[in-house]
Design a protein around this motif. Structure first.
Motif, mmCIF file in Angstrom:
data_model
loop_
_atom_site.group_PDB
_atom_site.id
_atom_site.type_symbol
_atom_site.label_atom_id
_atom_site.label_comp_id
_atom_site.label_asym_id
_atom_site.label_seq_id
_atom_site.Cartn_x
_atom_site.Cartn_y
_atom_site.Cartn_z
ATOM 1 N N UNK A 249 44.609 29.853 36.588
ATOM 2 C CA UNK A 249 44.576 30.403 35.245
ATOM 3 C C UNK A 249 45.748 29.864 34.431
ATOM 4 N N UNK A 250 45.527 29.654 33.151
ATOM 5 C CA UNK A 250 46.618 29.265 32.274
ATOM 6 C C UNK A 250 47.638 30.399 32.210
ATOM 7 N N UNK A 251 48.877 30.039 31.929
ATOM 8 C CA UNK A 251 49.959 31.029 31.955
ATOM 9 C C UNK A 251 49.673 32.193 31.006
ATOM 10 N N UNK A 252 49.188 31.870 29.817
ATOM 11 C CA UNK A 252 48.907 32.910 28.835
ATOM 12 C C UNK A 252 47.823 33.854 29.345
ATOM 13 N N UNK A 253 46.796 33.290 29.974
ATOM 14 C CA UNK A 253 45.704 34.105 30.501
ATOM 15 C C UNK A 253 46.173 34.925 31.696
ATOM 16 N N UNK A 254 46.983 34.314 32.559
ATOM 17 C CA UNK A 254 47.489 35.022 33.739
ATOM 18 C C UNK A 254 48.357 36.212 33.334
ATOM 19 N N UNK A 255 49.204 36.021 32.314
ATOM 20 C CA UNK A 255 50.052 37.120 31.838
ATOM 21 C C UNK A 255 49.203 38.247 31.262
ATOM 22 N N UNK A 256 48.177 37.857 30.500
ATOM 23 C CA UNK A 256 47.293 38.880 29.936
ATOM 24 C C UNK A 256 46.565 39.635 31.040
ATOM 25 N N UNK A 257 46.137 38.919 32.078
ATOM 26 C CA UNK A 257 45.395 39.574 33.148
ATOM 27 C C UNK A 257 46.287 40.526 33.937
ATOM 28 N N UNK A 258 47.556 40.187 34.083
ATOM 29 C CA UNK A 258 48.487 41.103 34.747
ATOM 30 C C UNK A 258 48.580 42.420 33.986
ATOM 31 N N UNK A 259 48.598 42.333 32.660
ATOM 32 C CA UNK A 259 48.614 43.544 31.840
ATOM 33 C C UNK A 259 47.284 44.287 31.939
ATOM 34 N N UNK A 260 46.199 43.531 31.999
ATOM 35 C CA UNK A 260 44.860 44.120 32.094
ATOM 36 C C UNK A 260 44.725 44.968 33.360
ATOM 37 N N UNK A 261 45.315 44.513 34.453
ATOM 38 C CA UNK A 261 45.232 45.244 35.718
ATOM 39 C C UNK A 261 45.913 46.612 35.638
ATOM 40 N N UNK A 262 46.851 46.765 34.714
ATOM 41 C CA UNK A 262 47.612 48.012 34.615
ATOM 42 C C UNK A 262 46.908 49.080 33.784
ATOM 43 N N UNK A 263 45.815 48.713 33.130
ATOM 44 C CA UNK A 263 45.093 49.698 32.326
ATOM 45 C C UNK A 263 44.372 50.693 33.237
ATOM 46 N N UNK A 264 44.132 51.912 32.741
ATOM 47 C CA UNK A 264 43.425 52.919 33.551
ATOM 48 C C UNK A 264 42.042 52.431 33.970
ATOM 49 N N UNK A 265 41.662 52.795 35.178
ATOM 50 C CA UNK A 265 40.341 52.440 35.703
ATOM 51 C C UNK A 265 39.371 53.572 35.395
ATOM 52 N N UNK A 266 38.276 53.243 34.734
ATOM 53 C CA UNK A 266 37.237 54.225 34.412
ATOM 54 C C UNK A 266 36.067 53.992 35.360
ATOM 55 N N UNK A 267 35.754 54.987 36.156
ATOM 56 C CA UNK A 267 34.682 54.854 37.138
ATOM 57 C C UNK A 267 33.334 54.643 36.443
ATOM 58 N N UNK A 268 32.449 53.829 37.030
ATOM 59 C CA UNK A 268 31.107 53.646 36.457
ATOM 60 C C UNK A 268 30.302 54.931 36.398
ATOM 61 N N UNK A 269 30.728 55.952 37.165
ATOM 62 C CA UNK A 269 29.989 57.213 37.218
ATOM 63 C C UNK A 269 30.588 58.275 36.295
ATOM 64 N N UNK A 270 31.612 57.911 35.537
ATOM 65 C CA UNK A 270 32.213 58.834 34.583
ATOM 66 C C UNK A 270 31.581 58.660 33.207
ATOM 67 N N UNK A 271 31.705 59.689 32.391
ATOM 68 C CA UNK A 271 31.190 59.637 31.024
ATOM 69 C C UNK A 271 32.032 58.652 30.210
ATOM 70 N N UNK A 272 31.383 57.697 29.584
ATOM 71 C CA UNK A 272 32.088 56.659 28.835
ATOM 72 C C UNK A 272 31.908 56.796 27.325
ATOM 73 N N UNK A 273 31.274 57.876 26.885
ATOM 74 C CA UNK A 273 30.935 58.010 25.463
ATOM 75 C C UNK A 273 32.171 58.082 24.568
ATOM 76 N N UNK A 274 33.308 58.535 25.096
ATOM 77 C CA UNK A 274 34.504 58.662 24.277
ATOM 78 C C UNK A 274 35.356 57.416 24.202
ATOM 79 N N UNK A 275 34.960 56.349 24.883
ATOM 80 C CA UNK A 275 35.765 55.128 24.892
ATOM 81 C C UNK A 275 35.517 54.290 23.645
#
Length: 409
Positions: A249-275
């Motif tokens: 991955x390019x450095x810019x993309x790799x840095x962004x993905x590291x931040x992406x991993x830190x976001x809360x995980x929303x289960x596929x079985x949870x209600x997503x209507x408020x997102x």
């Protein structure tokens, strides 16, 4: 001169106030953009292109459909005249003439002359009969597991908890659901399922579960085993990454993905209507849905275009297919068989991470039996010449003057 001195003094005073003021300038804030438009050149991965259970399914699917047709028509003798199935090619997903397809797999289908009118008949070989029995035993023994996978698919629809039967039938092969389960759901599925009327006159399959019952995704269960997830809503769970050889991955993309991993995980079985659909958390949910969806399938893979019908019902964005390209360390895209197949890397790079589908071993044996046909055909060609049209004395109801479209095995 005095005017210049006063102006210089006032300029110095202003600069001093700017530099040492307690109020920061707007430009002094760090501006961050979390979304990065990922574009990566597609790279072929020979490992995933060599998985027979994925890429041979193009031939295996119509073969099993034909086998089921023979078994249902003749459950005692396992034989059938070609006239019964010669016009069912489109229904069974066979891209060439049915008789020719049957003759491509002599290890599965044995041809013989019928009792009347010298017509060709086909019957299952003994090994094919044994595999059919083994397959049906799997359906009986692991019925609860297969039903649970279907239930989880429907529960991904959020509050609705229902999906059109037409869409479920389109994913039937990937889920490993036998025909009778959907043909008569009230007789073969448990009491929490029900056939309902949906909009546009569609019939749907709904699931009614206890509100206190919580379903965990594969990501959540694996994170719990690692001690990286306590079960609290809103926790961050990192996706396991499996980089392909030579893919960086390019450095810019790799840095962004590291931040992406830190976001809360929303289960596929949870209600997503408020997102917020444009948020990073919503995008992480989309990746989680695709990860969970492929983990439910027999081969943990599917044609990418087959998944697009789920957009409306699973709350996926219009360009959900781009998610497979944005996360090449999670998914692999294979262009084998002139189609784009999405593969979940974790299922093949970490064997213990995702539970094997009960039907996977049976399909592997079917593919092994299919491969034996190649050797049989080669020996027959060497000994007797071309055998594609079978015995010349036997009538072929499929025979026309037009050439068959070549079906690559």
């Amino acid at each position: 001169m005095a005017m210049i001195a006063r102006r210089s003094k006032s300029s110095v005073h202003l600069l001093h106030e700017v530099l040492f003021s307690d109020h920061p300038l707007p430009c002094s804030y760090t501006q961050r953009q979390t979304y990065v438009d990922v574009y990566m050149k597609w790279k072929k991965d020979s490992f995933f292109d060599s998985i027979d259970t994925i890429h041979r399914s193009v031939q295996l699917r119509p073969l099993i459909a034909l086998k089921n047709c023979i078994v249902s028509s003749s459950p005692n003798d396992y034989c059938i005249p070609i006239s019964v199935i010669s016009k069912k090619g489109l229904e069974l997903g066979i891209p060439i003439k049915v008789a020719r397809f049957l003759r491509l797999y002599p290890s599965v289908f044995e041809e013989f002359t019928g009792p009347n009118y010298n017509l060709p008949w086909f019957k299952l070989t003994q090994r094919a009969i044994e595999l059919d029995r083994e397959e049906r035993e799997v359906y009986l023994k692991f019925k609860d597991d297969i039903i649970l996978r279907l239930k989880k698919l429907i529960l991904m629809s959020g509050r609705e908890q229902m999906l059109p039967l037409k869409i479920i039938q389109g994913l039937q092969w990937y889920l490993g659901i036998p025909d009778e389960f959907l043909r008569k759901p009230e007789d073969n599925l448990d009491g929490c399922f029900g056939v309902v009327e949906m909009e546009d006159g569609l019939k749907g399959l709904a699931v009614n579960v206890d509100g206190s019952e919580r379903f965990l995704s594969v990501m959540q269960m694996n994170a719990m085993r690692r001690g990286a997830y306590s079960g609290v809503e809103g926790e961050a769970i990192e996706f396991p990454l499996y980089p392909s050889k030579g893919l960086r991955l390019k450095r810019k993309i790799a840095d962004w993905f590291d931040e992406f991993q830190k976001f809360p995980y929303v289960s596929p079985y949870e209600d997503y209507s408020g997102l917020n659909p444009n948020s990073d958390i919503a995008e992480k949910r989309v990746v989680g849905v695709l990860h969970e969806l492929l983990s439910l399938f027999v081969e943990h893979a599917a044609e990418r275009k087959k998944l697009l019908c789920l957009r409306k019902y699973l709350g996926l964005p219009q360009k959900v297919h781009k998610a497979f390209e944005r996360y090449p360390h999670i998914f692999n895209l294979s262009l084998m068989n002139k189609t784009c197949t999405a593969i979940l890397k974790e299922a093949y790079c970490d064997r213990g991470a995702i539970e094997e589908h009960p039907l996977a071993k049976v399909r592997k044996r079917y593919i092994k039996l299919m491969k034996e046909s190649e050797g049989i055909l080669k020996r027959k060609r060497f000994n007797n010449g071309p055998i594609d049209q079978g015995d010349s004395k036997i009538k072929d109801l499929d025979c026309t003057d037009d050439e068959d479209k070549k079906f690559t095995t």
